[in-house]
Design a protein around this motif. Structure first.
Motif, PDB file in Angstrom:
ATOM      1  N   ALA A  45      28.863  57.774  -7.399  1.00 25.33           N
ATOM      2  CA  ALA A  45      30.132  58.500  -7.458  1.00 25.33           C
ATOM      3  C   ALA A  45      31.172  57.871  -6.532  1.00 25.33           C
ATOM      4  CB  ALA A  45      29.907  59.966  -7.084  1.00 25.33           C
ATOM      5  N   SER A  46      30.713  57.356  -5.398  1.00 26.90           N
ATOM      6  CA  SER A  46      31.633  56.693  -4.468  1.00 26.90           C
ATOM      7  C   SER A  46      32.189  55.413  -5.063  1.00 26.90           C
ATOM      8  CB  SER A  46      30.904  56.380  -3.153  1.00 26.90           C
ATOM      9  OG  SER A  46      30.349  57.547  -2.581  1.00 26.90           O
ATOM     10  N   ALA A  47      31.309  54.629  -5.684  1.00 29.01           N
ATOM     11  CA  ALA A  47      31.738  53.344  -6.247  1.00 29.01           C
ATOM     12  C   ALA A  47      32.603  53.513  -7.484  1.00 29.01           C
ATOM     13  CB  ALA A  47      30.505  52.501  -6.583  1.00 29.01           C
ATOM     14  N   ARG A  48      32.428  54.615  -8.191  1.00 31.63           N
ATOM     15  CA  ARG A  48      33.183  54.827  -9.437  1.00 31.63           C
ATOM     16  C   ARG A  48      34.681  54.848  -9.187  1.00 31.63           C
ATOM     17  NH1 ARG A  48      31.815  59.655 -13.784  1.00 31.63           N
ATOM     18  NH2 ARG A  48      32.987  58.771 -15.534  1.00 31.63           N
ATOM     19  N   VAL A  49      35.085  55.445  -8.081  1.00 33.22           N
ATOM     20  CA  VAL A  49      36.508  55.551  -7.761  1.00 33.22           C
ATOM     21  C   VAL A  49      37.121  54.174  -7.508  1.00 33.22           C
ATOM     22  CG1 VAL A  49      38.158  56.567  -6.148  1.00 33.22           C
ATOM     23  CG2 VAL A  49      36.097  57.821  -6.761  1.00 33.22           C
ATOM     24  N   LEU A  50      36.293  53.239  -7.019  1.00 26.44           N
ATOM     25  CA  LEU A  50      36.813  51.943  -6.582  1.00 26.44           C
ATOM     26  C   LEU A  50      36.588  50.835  -7.602  1.00 26.44           C
ATOM     27  CD1 LEU A  50      35.295  52.140  -2.971  1.00 26.44           C
ATOM     28  CD2 LEU A  50      37.564  52.889  -3.707  1.00 26.44           C
TER      29      LEU A  50
ATOM     30  N   ARG B 193      36.570  48.961 -11.589  1.00 20.89           N
ATOM     31  CA  ARG B 193      37.350  48.827 -12.813  1.00 20.89           C
ATOM     32  C   ARG B 193      36.477  48.562 -14.045  1.00 20.89           C
ATOM     33  NH1 ARG B 193      42.771  48.417 -12.015  1.00 20.89           N
ATOM     34  NH2 ARG B 193      43.499  48.063  -9.877  1.00 20.89           N
ATOM     35  N   ASP B 194      35.204  48.227 -13.834  1.00 19.92           N
ATOM     36  CA  ASP B 194      34.317  47.979 -14.963  1.00 19.92           C
ATOM     37  C   ASP B 194      32.889  48.363 -14.556  1.00 19.92           C
ATOM     38  OD1 ASP B 194      32.873  45.466 -13.907  1.00 19.92           O
ATOM     39  OD2 ASP B 194      34.983  44.858 -13.820  1.00 19.92           O
ATOM     40  N   PRO B 195      31.988  48.534 -15.515  1.00 18.76           N
ATOM     41  CA  PRO B 195      30.619  48.997 -15.203  1.00 18.76           C
ATOM     42  C   PRO B 195      29.862  48.081 -14.253  1.00 18.76           C
ATOM     43  CG  PRO B 195      31.075  49.215 -17.551  1.00 18.76           C
ATOM     44  CD  PRO B 195      32.220  48.455 -16.971  1.00 18.76           C
ATOM     45  N   GLU B 196      30.000  46.770 -14.434  1.00 17.86           N
ATOM     46  CA  GLU B 196      29.252  45.840 -13.587  1.00 17.86           C
ATOM     47  C   GLU B 196      29.708  45.923 -12.128  1.00 17.86           C
ATOM     48  OE1 GLU B 196      30.601  45.071 -16.520  1.00 17.86           O
ATOM     49  OE2 GLU B 196      28.733  44.902 -17.677  1.00 17.86           O
ATOM     50  N   THR B 197      31.026  46.029 -11.942  1.00 18.64           N
ATOM     51  CA  THR B 197      31.551  46.170 -10.580  1.00 18.64           C
ATOM     52  C   THR B 197      31.056  47.464  -9.941  1.00 18.64           C
ATOM     53  OG1 THR B 197      33.543  44.950 -11.195  1.00 18.64           O
ATOM     54  CG2 THR B 197      33.647  46.254  -9.182  1.00 18.64           C
ATOM     55  N   MET B 198      30.995  48.517 -10.748  1.00 17.58           N
ATOM     56  CA  MET B 198      30.506  49.791 -10.228  1.00 17.58           C
ATOM     57  C   MET B 198      29.051  49.694  -9.810  1.00 17.58           C
ATOM     58  SD  MET B 198      30.555  53.533 -12.035  1.00 17.58           S
ATOM     59  CE  MET B 198      29.508  54.877 -11.438  1.00 17.58           C
ATOM     60  N   ALA B 199      28.227  48.984 -10.588  1.00 15.69           N
ATOM     61  CA  ALA B 199      26.813  48.829 -10.242  1.00 15.69           C
ATOM     62  C   ALA B 199      26.653  48.074  -8.927  1.00 15.69           C
ATOM     63  CB  ALA B 199      26.067  48.112 -11.362  1.00 15.69           C
ATOM     64  N   VAL B 200      27.426  46.992  -8.761  1.00 21.12           N
ATOM     65  CA  VAL B 200      27.367  46.224  -7.516  1.00 21.12           C
ATOM     66  C   VAL B 200      27.875  47.061  -6.348  1.00 21.12           C
ATOM     67  CG1 VAL B 200      28.265  44.201  -6.293  1.00 21.12           C
ATOM     68  CG2 VAL B 200      27.568  44.010  -8.690  1.00 21.12           C
ATOM     69  N   GLY B 201      28.976  47.772  -6.558  1.00 20.39           N
ATOM     70  CA  GLY B 201      29.517  48.630  -5.505  1.00 20.39           C
ATOM     71  C   GLY B 201      28.552  49.733  -5.111  1.00 20.39           C
ATOM     72  N   THR B 202      27.856  50.282  -6.101  1.00 23.08           N
ATOM     73  CA  THR B 202      26.861  51.317  -5.814  1.00 23.08           C
ATOM     74  C   THR B 202      25.747  50.770  -4.946  1.00 23.08           C
ATOM     75  OG1 THR B 202      27.322  52.402  -7.932  1.00 23.08           O
ATOM     76  CG2 THR B 202      25.252  52.956  -6.850  1.00 23.08           C
ATOM     77  N   ALA B 203      25.293  49.556  -5.253  1.00 21.67           N
ATOM     78  CA  ALA B 203      24.236  48.935  -4.449  1.00 21.67           C
ATOM     79  C   ALA B 203      24.703  48.722  -3.014  1.00 21.67           C
ATOM     80  CB  ALA B 203      23.815  47.612  -5.074  1.00 21.67           C
ATOM     81  N   VAL B 204      25.937  48.228  -2.849  1.00 20.86           N
ATOM     82  CA  VAL B 204      26.476  47.979  -1.507  1.00 20.86           C
ATOM     83  C   VAL B 204      26.583  49.276  -0.713  1.00 20.86           C
ATOM     84  CG1 VAL B 204      28.525  47.228  -0.225  1.00 20.86           C
ATOM     85  CG2 VAL B 204      27.717  45.900  -2.191  1.00 20.86           C
ATOM     86  N   ILE B 205      27.109  50.317  -1.344  1.00 17.34           N
ATOM     87  CA  ILE B 205      27.261  51.606  -0.656  1.00 17.34           C
ATOM     88  C   ILE B 205      25.895  52.217  -0.358  1.00 17.34           C
ATOM     89  CG2 ILE B 205      28.106  53.982  -0.908  1.00 17.34           C
ATOM     90  CD1 ILE B 205      30.447  52.826  -2.531  1.00 17.34           C
ATOM     91  N   GLY B 206      24.950  52.076  -1.280  1.00 22.18           N
ATOM     92  CA  GLY B 206      23.607  52.600  -1.045  1.00 22.18           C
ATOM     93  C   GLY B 206      22.928  51.929   0.130  1.00 22.18           C
ATOM     94  N   VAL B 207      23.018  50.603   0.188  1.00 24.18           N
ATOM     95  CA  VAL B 207      22.421  49.860   1.307  1.00 24.18           C
ATOM     96  C   VAL B 207      23.114  50.223   2.620  1.00 24.18           C
ATOM     97  CG1 VAL B 207      22.124  47.559   2.306  1.00 24.18           C
ATOM     98  CG2 VAL B 207      21.615  47.943  -0.116  1.00 24.18           C
ATOM     99  N   ALA B 208      24.447  50.306   2.585  1.00 26.61           N
ATOM    100  CA  ALA B 208      25.193  50.677   3.793  1.00 26.61           C
ATOM    101  C   ALA B 208      24.826  52.086   4.258  1.00 26.61           C
ATOM    102  CB  ALA B 208      26.695  50.585   3.525  1.00 26.61           C
ATOM    103  N   SER B 209      24.620  52.991   3.315  1.00 26.91           N
ATOM    104  CA  SER B 209      24.225  54.361   3.662  1.00 26.91           C
ATOM    105  C   SER B 209      22.858  54.381   4.327  1.00 26.91           C
ATOM    106  CB  SER B 209      24.194  55.231   2.398  1.00 26.91           C
ATOM    107  OG  SER B 209      25.458  55.294   1.780  1.00 26.91           O
ATOM    108  N   ALA B 210      21.927  53.586   3.791  1.00 27.10           N
ATOM    109  CA  ALA B 210      20.586  53.523   4.378  1.00 27.10           C
ATOM    110  C   ALA B 210      20.645  52.981   5.805  1.00 27.10           C
ATOM    111  CB  ALA B 210      19.676  52.654   3.514  1.00 27.10           C
ATOM    112  N   MET B 211      21.401  51.908   5.998  1.00 17.77           N
ATOM    113  CA  MET B 211      21.521  51.308   7.329  1.00 17.77           C
ATOM    114  C   MET B 211      22.192  52.266   8.313  1.00 17.77           C
ATOM    115  SD  MET B 211      20.192  48.280   7.215  1.00 17.77           S
ATOM    116  CE  MET B 211      19.888  46.834   6.209  1.00 17.77           C
ATOM    117  N   ALA B 212      23.309  52.860   7.876  1.00 10.36           N
ATOM    118  CA  ALA B 212      24.042  53.766   8.771  1.00 10.36           C
ATOM    119  C   ALA B 212      23.217  54.997   9.096  1.00 10.36           C
ATOM    120  CB  ALA B 212      25.365  54.169   8.121  1.00 10.36           C
TER     121      ALA B 212
END
Length: 264
Positions: free
Chosen positions: A201-206, A208-227
């Protein structure tokens, strides 16, 4: 390096985040949050069965999650609505699982660890299961990505293209069962869906296409785990809930940024 419990915890969090990223996108697009929640709840029954049979919790949780998905798919449309069947299966399996656990004599079980996760107790064997499951899910989603997108956006177009939407639904169900089974050790049955939905849901706002959203979701998920793990280490808070809280903060930040961008 793997002898350090915190390193193992970080690797486990990253593995689950990577597995949940592409699947979380489809959970958000298809509005399958309740389905994911129900799948997570039934894993408690899988935990009880695994301990009773002396087998790995991963296999028990995976088997029960798959059975639940097949039962719901077969009964939906036969006089029962999807949300009704999910509610019945999820809460019944959770209750039976909790009752079954109480009958396990001679087995020490930290039920809170399975409900809310115990990532700091992840061992080398758990890491192998988590990363093996993550590799399976990522490979499966990459293989079926275009077919899944087509079936999600337009089922009629999918049929015309020779794609069976029901088959793609089963692919998602299988992937979801695997993710739930590998994530139960990290964030627990009650928080798994949060890790699926919130980064997507966080990546969806940022995006423009499905592939970018998937990559953004992975980045946010990893960052969430680390934080979340850093906060847990610094302030002695529960690790699993801390990861979800970090993901929620990323969502708040992305929602604020998205609203600001729309105004300008």
């Amino acid at each position: 390096m793997l002898d350090d419990f915190f390193v193992r915890a970080m690797l486990a969090g990253v593995g689950v985040a990577l597995a949940a990223a592409p699947l979380g996108c489809f959970v958000v697009w298809r509005r399958m949050a309740y389905f994911g929640d129900a799948t997570a709840h039934v894993t408690i029954l899988g935990v009880a069965l695994s301990l009773a049979l002396g087998m790995s919790v991963f296999y028990g949780a995976l088997a029960v999650a798959l059975v639940m998905a097949l039962v719901v798919s077969n009964l939906t449309g036969r006089g029962y609505a999807m949300d009704t069947m999910l509610g019945v299966m999820a809460h019944s399996a959770l209750a039976f699982g909790l009752v079954a656990v109480s009958f396990l004599s001679g087995v020490r079980l930290d039920l809170m660890a399975y409900l809310f996760g115990d990532i700091l107790a992840v061992g080398k064997g758990d890491l192998a299961v988590i990363w093996g499951g993550a590799a399976l899910v990522v490979a499966l989603m990459a293989w079926r990505w275009q077919a899944l997108l087509t079936a999600t956006l337009n089922p009629d177009l999918a049929w015309a293209s020779g794609i069976d939407p029901k088959r793609e639904q089963m692919v998602l169900t299988l992937a979801l069962a695997v993710v739930v089974a590998v994530a139960i050790k990290v964030v627990g049955a009650l928080l798994i869906v949060a890790l699926l939905i919130i980064p997507a849901a966080s990546a969806r706002v940022l995006s423009r296409d499905p592939e970018t959203m998937a990559v953004g979701t992975a980045v946010i998920g990893v960052a969430s785990a680390m934080a979340g793990l850093w906060v847990s280490l610094q302030y002695d808070t529960p690790a699993g809930p801390s990861i979800v809280c970090a993901a929620a903060c990323f969502f708040a930040a992305s929602a604020t940024f998205g609203r600001f961008s729309l105004r300008h």
